[in-house]
Scaffold this motif. Structure first.
Motif, PDB file in Angstrom:
ATOM      1  N   GLY A  68       0.824  -1.196   0.000  1.00 35.16           N
ATOM      2  CA  GLY A  68       0.000   0.000   0.000  1.00 35.16           C
ATOM      3  C   GLY A  68       0.861   1.249   0.000  1.00 35.16           C
ATOM      4  N   GLU A  69       0.290   2.337   0.494  1.00 39.84           N
ATOM      5  CA  GLU A  69       0.965   3.636   0.467  1.00 39.84           C
ATOM      6  C   GLU A  69       0.910   4.281   1.851  1.00 39.84           C
ATOM      7  N   MET A  70       1.978   5.021   2.190  1.00 33.27           N
ATOM      8  CA  MET A  70       2.069   5.656   3.506  1.00 33.27           C
ATOM      9  C   MET A  70       2.353   7.146   3.357  1.00 33.27           C
ATOM     10  N   TRP A  71       1.820   7.908   4.312  1.00 29.02           N
ATOM     11  CA  TRP A  71       2.103   9.337   4.420  1.00 29.02           C
ATOM     12  C   TRP A  71       2.565   9.635   5.845  1.00 29.02           C
ATOM     13  N   LEU A  72       3.718  10.281   5.978  1.00 23.51           N
ATOM     14  CA  LEU A  72       4.198  10.798   7.256  1.00 23.51           C
ATOM     15  C   LEU A  72       4.126  12.313   7.190  1.00 23.51           C
ATOM     16  N   GLU A  73       3.454  12.925   8.148  1.00 21.21           N
ATOM     17  CA  GLU A  73       3.233  14.366   8.102  1.00 21.21           C
ATOM     18  C   GLU A  73       3.852  15.048   9.316  1.00 21.21           C
ATOM     19  N   GLY A  74       4.542  16.140   9.042  1.00 17.29           N
ATOM     20  CA  GLY A  74       5.149  16.920  10.104  1.00 17.29           C
ATOM     21  C   GLY A  74       5.086  18.396   9.800  1.00 17.29           C
ATOM     22  N   SER A  75       5.577  19.204  10.724  1.00 14.51           N
ATOM     23  CA  SER A  75       5.502  20.655  10.551  1.00 14.51           C
ATOM     24  C   SER A  75       6.327  21.137   9.360  1.00 14.51           C
ATOM     25  N   ALA A  76       7.353  20.356   8.963  1.00 14.48           N
ATOM     26  CA  ALA A  76       8.217  20.773   7.855  1.00 14.48           C
ATOM     27  C   ALA A  76       7.746  20.256   6.498  1.00 14.48           C
ATOM     28  N   GLY A  77       6.820  19.304   6.478  1.00 16.16           N
ATOM     29  CA  GLY A  77       6.350  18.785   5.205  1.00 16.16           C
ATOM     30  C   GLY A  77       5.812  17.375   5.314  1.00 16.16           C
ATOM     31  N   VAL A  78       5.636  16.757   4.140  1.00 13.27           N
ATOM     32  CA  VAL A  78       5.030  15.425   4.052  1.00 13.27           C
ATOM     33  C   VAL A  78       5.971  14.481   3.312  1.00 13.27           C
ATOM     34  N   LEU A  79       6.193  13.300   3.890  1.00 14.71           N
ATOM     35  CA  LEU A  79       6.971  12.236   3.260  1.00 14.71           C
ATOM     36  C   LEU A  79       6.006  11.143   2.830  1.00 14.71           C
ATOM     37  N   ARG A  80       6.051  10.776   1.557  1.00 15.07           N
ATOM     38  CA  ARG A  80       5.089   9.811   1.007  1.00 15.07           C
ATOM     39  C   ARG A  80       5.817   8.595   0.451  1.00 15.07           C
ATOM     40  N   LEU A  81       5.314   7.421   0.812  1.00  9.56           N
ATOM     41  CA  LEU A  81       5.793   6.152   0.259  1.00  9.56           C
ATOM     42  C   LEU A  81       4.797   5.683  -0.785  1.00  9.56           C
ATOM     43  N   ASP A  82       5.281   5.405  -2.024  1.00  9.66           N
ATOM     44  CA  ASP A  82       4.356   4.902  -3.044  1.00  9.66           C
ATOM     45  C   ASP A  82       4.499   3.397  -3.211  1.00  9.66           C
ATOM     46  N   GLY A  83       3.721   2.831  -4.118  1.00  9.44           N
ATOM     47  CA  GLY A  83       3.675   1.383  -4.291  1.00  9.44           C
ATOM     48  C   GLY A  83       4.904   0.783  -4.916  1.00  9.44           C
ATOM     49  N   SER A  84       5.804   1.610  -5.426  1.00 11.96           N
ATOM     50  CA  SER A  84       7.076   1.130  -5.981  1.00 11.96           C
ATOM     51  C   SER A  84       8.228   1.324  -5.000  1.00 11.96           C
ATOM     52  N   ALA A  85       7.898   1.610  -3.753  1.00 18.59           N
ATOM     53  CA  ALA A  85       8.874   1.827  -2.680  1.00 18.59           C
ATOM     54  C   ALA A  85       9.698   3.092  -2.882  1.00 18.59           C
ATOM     55  N   ARG A  86       9.171   4.017  -3.671  1.00 16.83           N
ATOM     56  CA  ARG A  86       9.816   5.320  -3.797  1.00 16.83           C
ATOM     57  C   ARG A  86       9.328   6.232  -2.675  1.00 16.83           C
ATOM     58  N   LEU A  87      10.216   7.094  -2.190  1.00 12.90           N
ATOM     59  CA  LEU A  87       9.864   8.090  -1.190  1.00 12.90           C
ATOM     60  C   LEU A  87       9.830   9.463  -1.844  1.00 12.90           C
ATOM     61  N   TRP A  88       8.775  10.200  -1.547  1.00  9.46           N
ATOM     62  CA  TRP A  88       8.578  11.535  -2.113  1.00  9.46           C
ATOM     63  C   TRP A  88       8.495  12.533  -0.970  1.00  9.46           C
ATOM     64  N   TRP A  89       9.268  13.620  -1.072  1.00  8.79           N
ATOM     65  CA  TRP A  89       9.290  14.639  -0.028  1.00  8.79           C
ATOM     66  C   TRP A  89       8.665  15.933  -0.556  1.00  8.79           C
ATOM     67  N   LYS A  90       7.657  16.424   0.167  1.00  7.29           N
ATOM     68  CA  LYS A  90       7.055  17.708  -0.164  1.00  7.29           C
ATOM     69  C   LYS A  90       7.243  18.652   1.016  1.00  7.29           C
ATOM     70  N   PRO A  91       8.176  19.586   0.910  1.00  9.92           N
ATOM     71  CA  PRO A  91       8.346  20.554   1.993  1.00  9.92           C
ATOM     72  C   PRO A  91       7.138  21.486   2.063  1.00  9.92           C
ATOM     73  N   GLN A  92       6.851  21.967   3.251  1.00 13.68           N
ATOM     74  CA  GLN A  92       5.724  22.890   3.405  1.00 13.68           C
ATOM     75  C   GLN A  92       5.914  24.098   2.488  1.00 13.68           C
ATOM     76  N   GLY A  93       4.930  24.352   1.619  1.00 11.85           N
ATOM     77  CA  GLY A  93       4.995  25.464   0.700  1.00 11.85           C
ATOM     78  C   GLY A  93       5.799  25.212  -0.557  1.00 11.85           C
ATOM     79  N   GLY A  94       6.363  24.002  -0.705  1.00  6.28           N
ATOM     80  CA  GLY A  94       7.185  23.680  -1.865  1.00  6.28           C
ATOM     81  C   GLY A  94       6.589  22.566  -2.698  1.00  6.28           C
ATOM     82  N   LYS A  95       7.330  22.145  -3.721  1.00  4.32           N
ATOM     83  CA  LYS A  95       6.869  21.100  -4.622  1.00  4.32           C
ATOM     84  C   LYS A  95       7.381  19.728  -4.180  1.00  4.32           C
ATOM     85  N   GLU A  96       6.572  18.716  -4.442  1.00  2.80           N
ATOM     86  CA  GLU A  96       6.983  17.355  -4.117  1.00  2.80           C
ATOM     87  C   GLU A  96       8.091  16.903  -5.068  1.00  2.80           C
ATOM     88  N   ALA A  97       9.110  16.231  -4.511  1.00  2.28           N
ATOM     89  CA  ALA A  97      10.221  15.728  -5.314  1.00  2.28           C
ATOM     90  C   ALA A  97      10.648  14.367  -4.774  1.00  2.28           C
TER      91      ALA A  97
END
Length: 338
Positions: A247-276
């Protein structure tokens, strides 16, 4: 001298145990036992080790230093007793036992004999969760707000659900939480710390099985965060291999969101910035990022060098206590504090 390892069990998941031991430096797979002698023989032939249909004979003949129990939970108490009598350390697959009471007896059996018992809970050793833990520890997410996981492996549809791998799943009175969500109870605690309460709604979608296969669980954490597990085993998430992350996971904090996708890639979206994409590496071998191998290496390091141990059976009982609270919450339709 290598640590001599005997494996009890030759079912679907035991293959990952056996293969990992066969290539783990400093260990030697010395034998495999299963009540089904043909299964044991087929598994043992892959590694050039003897096969047995009786675990006592396995222990007598191979004289192991460590026993790896990879059998269904109803057999664990008997096997742990047999290992404890011989004064051997053991790793035991989860679920530790069918009920909390029997799991407590399993743990007490090992402790009363002075032997080490480790729960084989490999999800926390999956490299994406180790990376998440590092990023949390390094302060990347800031103050953590919460975690959510959406489980959608898509393997639970219709009358043939689970039969090709683990057919006993169909007959488990407690299924989704006891067999599957228990992984995420442990993983959530690994990432965010202790659980202080739960609220759950559980149901069965596939009429061909006995237990629940869908549910939503809300976790309260002692430090104020919230966790959400939203699972059903019938639908699929987006992935080439839906069993890689389940499945997929989201970790959320004051600095941004870390997302795990179904291919085991991690995506970081800083608060106010773009996901990379967050770059990290992991071995695409064995089970789920070679997490079985990683757990085994962790235990061997503890036995040989005295390094800090994760997942002792005593510590793992807390996960089962939380599991019990989840079922109580669903049954009584209320929040259950812990």
């Amino acid at each position: 001298m290598p640590v001599r390892v005997a494996v009890v069990g030759a079912g679907y998941f035991a293959q990952f145990h056996q293969e990992a031991w066969a290539r783990l430096p400093g260990t030697k797979l010395v034998g495999i036992a299963d009540l089904d002698r043909e299964k044991a023989a087929n598994a043992a032939a892959k590694f050039g080790v003897p096969a047995f249909s009786d675990h006592e004979e396995l222990f007598d003949v191979t004289k192991p230093d460590l026993v790896d129990i990879a059998t269904p939970p109803a057999s664990h108490l008997e096997l742990v007793k047999a290992v404890a009598v011989r004064g051997l350390p053991a790793i035991c697959q989860k679920p530790l036992a069918p009920t909390l009471e029997v799991a407590q007896e399993v743990v007490a059996t090992a402790e009363n004999s002075g032997t080490l018992l480790v729960a084989h809970e490999n999800f926390r050793f999956q490299p994406w969760y180790r990376e998440m833990r590092c990023l949390i520890s390094n302060g990347r997410l800031g103050n953590l707000h919460g975690v959510s996981f959406r489980l959608r492996p898509g393997d639970g549809q219709g009358p043939l659900a689970y039969l090709s791998r683990q057919p006993y799943f169909q007959h488990m009175a407690r299924f989704l939480v006891h067999e599957t969500a228990i992984h995420f109870i442990d993983t959530f605690r690994f990432l965010l710390g202790e659980v202080s309460g739960v609220t759950a709604r559980l149901r069965r979608l596939n009429s061909h099985i006995v237990g629940e296969d869908a549910g939503i669980i809300v976790f309260d954490f002692a430090t104020g965060q919230t966790g959400l597990f939203d699972g059903n085993r019938l639908n699929e998430h987006v992935a080439e291999n839906t069993r890689l992350t389940m499945g997929e996971m989201w970790l959320e904090g004051s600095a941004g969101v870390l997302r795990l996708d179904g291919s085991a890639r991690l995506w970081w979206k800083p608060q106010g910035g773009k996901e990379a994409l967050h770059p990290y590496s992991w071995p695409d071998t064995g089970f789920a990022g070679d997490s079985v191998h990683a757990l085994q290496a962790h235990v061997i390091s503890h036995l040989r060098d005295g390094t800090c141990l994760e997942n002792s059976a005593r510590e793992y009982l807390r996960n089962i206590e939380i599991e019990e609270a989840v079922y109580r919450s669903a049954k009584e339709n209320r929040h259950v504090p812990l």
